[in-house]
Design a protein around this motif. Structure first.
Motif: not given
Length: 402
Positions: A78-86, A349-359
């Motif tokens: 899930x996290x990998x997909x979030x990074x790839x889509x981003x 899992x849903x929240x991992x897509x909604x957070x702002x950019x990593x510091x």
């Protein structure tokens, strides 16, 4: 539960983040100057080399077992997909807005990497602490929340300091090479202008020879650049940062039962090692939040980053990625990849897509000495907007799951 009640549950964790970030913002201001440029750099190095690795190692070692990892196996995907889509959306944003070369690495980092560490460790347990949360008994919910948040932090650290760090470094090197090429070309043109033009039978020999040499050098440079790029990708010492290495070590300790019995638990012979790492790791969260506030305060100084780029990053992180996240989690449920009854896990899992950019993107720009002011401005506006959108998305996620 009603939408209004869910909104209150979602609002409390966001307010905690705002208050803690506000402290860092205040002490970094020009009037107080407790967290100025130099102290911020030193604190950032302490977090990077000591506190964050201790947090990733202790959290993953204590909460991740072989059984839990097999149950939660979809989170890394899930996290990998979030990074790839981003990353894909960032690439489109760069093309559409024609982002200048020196800002492209920052756009890639801000769009691809979300704050799945600090924010999840604060927000998810805080949601569980609310008596009217939709995830059941607060004590049971809090126990699972720390496990999920720790796993999110550990996996996010690995992706952050391998995938995102590698991409940003690639873009930084590309920018440096382009600048060097431009300077070399300018110098070559200057030298060519002062040389006499010698023609034999009407053929400009110097120009022909010069163009052929440039073509050969250009082809050779492309080959060398490709070889360098490949060699950098397999250089694990440069790719993996301390936090990523510590997270992997924590996974090994947690999953390998004999090692786990030596370090984890009240009866473990070497439990003092885990306890010390845990104490150091606990200080990472407030320190990272203070750094976040301090970095955001620098965004008030302004920069040359265009409004279009800022709005584009806000749109990617705060609107498009959460919508994609809903689609990903719904598809995973439909395909039976995740258990349908674990609502808290779905929420994470849903929240991992909604957070702002990593510091940590700001940490990387500091290490590369690249666009630190521009990064601060982008972070400031994305976090200001996220204070509202994260509350709305959290409420919507809980309403969908409930």
């Amino acid at each position: 539960m009603g939408f209004a009640n869910l909104f209150v549950v979602a609002l409390m964790p966001v307010l905690k983040v705002i208050l803690m970030t506000g402290v860092g913002f205040f002490i970094a201001s020009d009037r107080i100057k407790l967290l100025g440029s130099e102290p911020n750099r030193h604190l950032n190095n302490i977090v990077f080399y000591v506190l964050s690795p201790a947090l990733a190692a202790s959290s993953s070692a204590e909460t991740v077992t072989f059984q839990s990892f097999m149950t939660l196996w979809f989170m890394p995907l899930n996290l990998l997909l979030a990074y790839i889509f981003g990353s894909i959306l960032a690439w489109l944003l760069i093309k559409i807005t024609k982002t200048p070369g020196h800002l492209q690495a920052i756009v890639i980092g801000c769009c691809s990497a979300g704050n799945v560490g600090t924010l999840t460790l604060i927000m998810i347990p805080a949601v569980c602490e609310e008596s009217n949360n939709p995830f059941g008994d607060p004590s049971v919910c809090s126990l699972h929340a720390r496990s999920y948040a720790s796993l999110s932090l550990a996996i996010g650290a690995i992706y952050m300091w391998s995938y995102v760090y590698g991409i940003i470094r690639l873009y930084v090197n590309k920018t440096i090479e382009n600048d060097s090429t431009s300077e070399t070309a300018a110098e070559s043109c200057t030298e060519l202008d002062v040389l006499p033009s010698i023609d034999v039978d009407g053929i400009p020999l110097l120009t022909t020879s010069f163009n052929g040499t440039i073509a050969k050098l250009s082809a050779w440079k492309k080959i060398m650049r490709r070889m360098k790029s490949i060699s950098e990708k397999v250089d694990l010492k440069k790719v993996f940062a301390p936090t990523a290495i510590a997270a992997i070590v924590g996974f090994i300790i947690g999953i390998a039962s004999p090692i786990r019995k030596l370090l984890i638990g009240n009866e473990a012979p070497l439990r003092v090692v885990d306890s010390s790492a845990y104490i150091l790791g606990e200080t990472a969260i407030p320190c990272m939040t203070l750094i976040m506030g301090g970095n955001l305060s620098r965004g008030l100084n302004g920069s040359d980053v265009s409004r279009t780029v800022i709005i584009g990053i806000i749109g990617v992180r705060n609107i498009l990625l959460p919508l994609i996240g809903i689609g990903v989690v719904k598809a995973a449920l439909h395909l039976g990849l995740i258990a349908s009854e674990n609502k808290l896990y779905h929420f994470v899992l849903l929240l991992q897509f909604a957070v702002p950019p990593a510091i940590s993107v700001g940490t990387m720009t500091q290490k590369f000495q690249l666009g630190q002011c521009e990064t601060s401005v982008i972070m400031l506006w994305t976090y200001v907007i996220a204070a509202f959108t994260l509350t709305i998305w959290s409420t919507l996620f809980m309403w969908i799951l409930a």
